[in-house]
Design a protein around this motif. Structure first.
Motif, mmCIF file in Angstrom:
data_model
loop_
_atom_site.group_PDB
_atom_site.id
_atom_site.type_symbol
_atom_site.label_atom_id
_atom_site.label_comp_id
_atom_site.label_asym_id
_atom_site.label_seq_id
_atom_site.Cartn_x
_atom_site.Cartn_y
_atom_site.Cartn_z
ATOM 1 N N VAL A 62 0.864 -1.177 0.000
ATOM 2 C CA VAL A 62 0.000 0.000 0.000
ATOM 3 C C VAL A 62 0.899 1.226 0.000
ATOM 4 O O VAL A 62 1.821 1.332 0.815
ATOM 5 C CB VAL A 62 -0.970 0.015 1.210
ATOM 6 N N ASP A 125 -8.729 -3.382 1.587
ATOM 7 C CA ASP A 125 -8.151 -2.643 2.694
ATOM 8 C C ASP A 125 -8.396 -3.393 4.005
ATOM 9 O O ASP A 125 -9.032 -4.456 4.010
ATOM 10 C CB ASP A 125 -8.708 -1.211 2.748
ATOM 11 N N THR A 131 -9.854 -1.811 -2.867
ATOM 12 C CA THR A 131 -8.898 -0.708 -2.892
ATOM 13 C C THR A 131 -7.964 -0.880 -4.075
ATOM 14 O O THR A 131 -7.798 -1.990 -4.601
ATOM 15 C CB THR A 131 -8.064 -0.667 -1.592
ATOM 16 N N GLY A 133 -4.846 0.095 -3.538
ATOM 17 C CA GLY A 133 -3.554 0.053 -2.861
ATOM 18 C C GLY A 133 -2.892 1.399 -2.717
ATOM 19 O O GLY A 133 -1.692 1.466 -2.431
ATOM 20 N N TRP A 160 -1.718 0.842 7.586
ATOM 21 C CA TRP A 160 -2.472 -0.394 7.521
ATOM 22 C C TRP A 160 -1.685 -1.467 8.259
ATOM 23 O O TRP A 160 -0.451 -1.417 8.312
ATOM 24 C CB TRP A 160 -2.722 -0.818 6.076
ATOM 25 N N TYR A 165 0.232 -5.970 5.284
ATOM 26 C CA TYR A 165 0.586 -5.080 4.179
ATOM 27 C C TYR A 165 2.004 -4.559 4.351
ATOM 28 O O TYR A 165 2.442 -4.268 5.472
ATOM 29 C CB TYR A 165 -0.366 -3.879 4.116
ATOM 30 N N ASN A 167 3.719 -1.445 4.120
ATOM 31 C CA ASN A 167 3.409 -0.020 4.092
ATOM 32 C C ASN A 167 4.559 0.746 3.444
ATOM 33 O O ASN A 167 5.711 0.617 3.878
ATOM 34 C CB ASN A 167 3.197 0.510 5.514
#
Length: 705
Positions: A62, A125, A131, A133, A160, A165, A167
């Motif tokens: 993400v 998400d 989403t 991303g 997140w 994920y 990040n």
């Protein structure tokens, strides 16, 4: 420490991973981490002697775009196309499909490696919604540094779950910094813990996100313009070191197929081709993504680097869990699907031998859910629990008390996985996994209870900082006056807890807690300190006291500490645990000391000194009456009652035994009266009271209980 180095190319700090870990105080010691790595490599080789998977391992990412209100596609608010060009670079570099792989020199072709990793924009998400991303967050902060408070300020804007994920924060970094990354989590005991989960991921500057080889993106830096900064930082995220080991020829990056190198490579590609660097009696592998060359010079990872990454993806908890993330699954779930939202109970710290397991669940399928099966593991404990008669409509959340867990002492991870929904296997099983670390501590203390916090180890005094791996947890330390206290530094938006041992309270109707605070001022953020009490081993808590920023710092300059009083008489004869909870995002350092619980009746004090004070023995002049009095209950109040022979000034100084001035008072043109003396914000012990008038000076010794 093998990471600590600082480099510049054209006045640019390409990688801040070293300084990030130094500032975080959480880097695992070299020997510990490398011992872990060697052992896990051996285990991996025994378990999976042939690991040539046909399909790449998928990692959901993400991108959190942090901007100041610019339109999408301009300035810091970079376009979706620029972000996708960066994703394309990652997949090419980590699968050795990059076009410039043909530039790898002959000497290193045999060790060049395909990592078999594919980065995928998150498909759902954390709430189970579709989403692309990409998140976009506007802030008034124009740039972010690398110190802990700046990191927290950045990452708290958008985050997140780092178990699910990768990040990637894209923002304007201060100075010439281009990026930094978190180090992978291990099970190494001691101080080598990783960053807090809420701060785990990669940060890069918006000017190095994306590739100008894949589009025209005016904001991209002309030297670092092919997206290799993120390839480099994700290498750190997976446990790779700088190729020169952040030292000279005697320092290793623990990869046998990357030759020793005296330092980072900083010259241009043309210079490197004309005059290839040669150091430590070997040819330098400047084309490695973990060097510092310009983007156009980089084109390879090695087989030994791949071996390290495989270990991390197999055994590092927050890296391994990425491979089965719900972010990899489209949100069009099967008819029957349950998402585990939270584990409200047991709490993170507990003292009970058995606690109810409470789950918050959400129906993310299209059918009403009437039954579900949950598989539980907690240390050696394993169980299956079927819950029926749910009647949970699509999109509905519910709190479920499911079973009684046996909780052995120690810190262990509780894992809950939904395996069946409506008597059918949960095909979208990844939506049903939830983990929580729980510390079970049953140590007990009795009355009277006192903690000075007078050492670096608050744990040795029976207190528990939680969460243990917080980026900014409670710890022991000293004030600027070299006084010991428990402290919470500025920089964390996460609520950090300081939890007492179990305390068996006395049988009395008059119980009081006192403690002292001091707060250094930094920034404008508010800092709230809440004190909770639990009489059921942490299953529930009651808020018994709250103090805001102004309450925590002395209001008068001559005072150094604020003393707080909390009545806990309703909890007499109960076994309780106290919990100081505080987030301190940018409020300076908060200090806490002199925590005690006592029965008020035992501390009622009547301290009168009915005596003449000789001011000048030669003249036989006297101050007729000097009385120290108290109210007989908390808070204790002292006063100097005086009568002078003639009208004039009277001065008081309250001093420590070493002569340091603590408080001072004065009255002008007075004949008689009283002056209050506040000892309540001072620690227990002896003090000096100096009295001056026109007739002379005297000093008395006082005792603060």
């Amino acid at each position: 420490m093998f990471f600590f180095a600082h480099w510049s190319y054209a006045q640019t700090d390409r990688c801040g991973a070293v300084n990030h870990h130094r500032d975080d105080h959480r880097m695992a010691p070299v020997q510990g981490f490398e011992s872990w790595m060697l052992e896990k490599q051996r285990v991996l080789a025994e378990q999976f002697p042939q690991r040539n998977a046909a399909d790449p391992m998928e990692i959901p990412v993400v991108f959190h775009i942090i901007h100041n209100g610019e339109a999408i596609g301009s300035g810091k608010n970079i376009s979706d196309e620029q972000i996708l060009s960066q994703l394309e670079v990652l997949n090419e570099d980590f699968q050795r499909q990059n076009e410039d792989a043909i530039n790898t020199r002959q000497q290193f072709l045999s060790v060049a490696a395909d990592f078999g990793i594919k980065f995928v924009m998150a498909k759902q998400d954390p709430e189970g919604n579709a989403t692309n991303g990409i998140t976009r967050t506007q802030t008034d902060i124009t740039s972010f540094g690398i110190n802990s408070s700046a990191q927290t300020a950045l990452k708290s804007l958008s985050y997140w779950n780092s178990e699910d994920y990768l990040n990637i924060w894209v923002a304007n970094l201060s100075g010439q910094l281009l990026g930094y990354a978190s180090w992978p989590e291990t099970d190494i005991p001691g101080p080598g813990a990783p960053s807090a989960p809420t701060e785990d991921g990669v940060v890069i500057d918006f000017t190095v996100c994306g590739s100008n080889a894949k589009g025209n993106f005016p904001t991209i830096d002309p030297t670092y313009n092919l997206g290799r900064t993120l390839s480099h930082e994700i290498g750190h995220f997976f446990g790779l070191l700088h190729i020169w080991g952040d030292g000279g020829c005697g320092v290793d990056d623990f990869c046998g197929d990357t030759p020793d190198q005296s330092s980072q490579t900083t010259t241009s590609c043309d210079q490197l081709q004309d005059n290839p660097p040669f150091s430590c009696e070997t040819l330098d592998q400047y084309e490695n993504f973990m060097d510092y060359t310009p983007d156009a010079c980089m084109n390879m990872f090695t087989a030994d680097q791949k071996s390290r990454v495989e270990v991390v993806l197999e055994f590092s908890p927050r890296r391994a869990s990425l491979l089965s993330s719900p972010g990899l699954v489209e949100p069009n779930f099967e008819d029957n699907a349950i998402r585990l939202v939270a584990i409200p109970s047991p709490k993170s710290v507990s003292c009970a031998a058995a606690m109810p397991l409470v789950l918050e669940v959400r129906n993310v399928g299209t059918n009403e859910v009437n039954s579900m099966m949950v598989e539980l593991t907690f240390g050696e404990y394993e169980a299956q629990n079927t819950i029926e008669n749910l009647k949970l409509a699509p999109g509905e959340n519910k709190i479920l008390s499911t079973t009684l867990l046996g909780l052995p002492e120690g810190e262990k991870e509780l894992t809950a996985i939904v395996t069946r929904v409506n008597n059918e296997d949960n095909d979208a099983i990844v939506v049903g996994r939830l983990k929580k670390t729980i510390l079970v501590d049953q140590s007990e203390a009795e009355m009277p209870f006192y903690t000075a916090f007078n050492s670096a180890s608050i744990v040795s005094e029976g207190w528990i900082p939680f969460p243990e791996n917080s980026n900014n947890q409670w710890e022991g330390g000293q004030t600027t006056d070299q006084e010991w206290a428990a402290l919470l530094r500025s920089g964390s938006t996460m609520v950090n807890h300081l939890i007492s041992p179990l305390i068996l309270l006395s049988e009395t109707d008059s119980l009081t807690i006192t403690f002292e605070t001091q707060r250094t001022v930094s920034g404008t953020s508010e800092t709230d300190l809440n004190l909770w009490i639990s009489n059921d081993c942490g299953a529930s808590e009651t808020l018994i006291y709250s103090a805001n920023s102004s309450d925590l710092k002395p209001s008068e300059e001559h005072k150094k500490w604020v003393r707080h009083y909390v009545d806990i008489s309703p909890f007499q004869e109960q076994e309780v645990r106290l919990d100081f909870a505080c987030a301190n995002p940018n409020g300076g350092t908060l200090y806490l000391r002199e925590f005690r619980i006592f029965e008020k009746g035992k501390h009622q004090l009547k301290a009168e000194l009915e005596e003449s004070i000789i001011l000048d023995p030669q003249k036989d002049d006297i101050l007729p009456r000097f009385v120290l009095s108290t109210s007989g209950s908390l808070p204790i109040q002292y006063a100097l009652v005086y009568e002078l022979e003639e009208e004039g000034p009277i001065y008081l100084k309250l001093m420590a035994m070493d002569g340091r001035l603590l408080q001072q008072y004065q009255k002008q043109n007075t004949l008689q009266g009283s002056i209050p003396i506040d000892l309540n914000n001072l620690a227990s012990g002896y003090y000096l009271l100096e009295i001056n008038s026109l007739k002379g000076r005297t000093v008395k010794r006082l005792f603060q209980p």
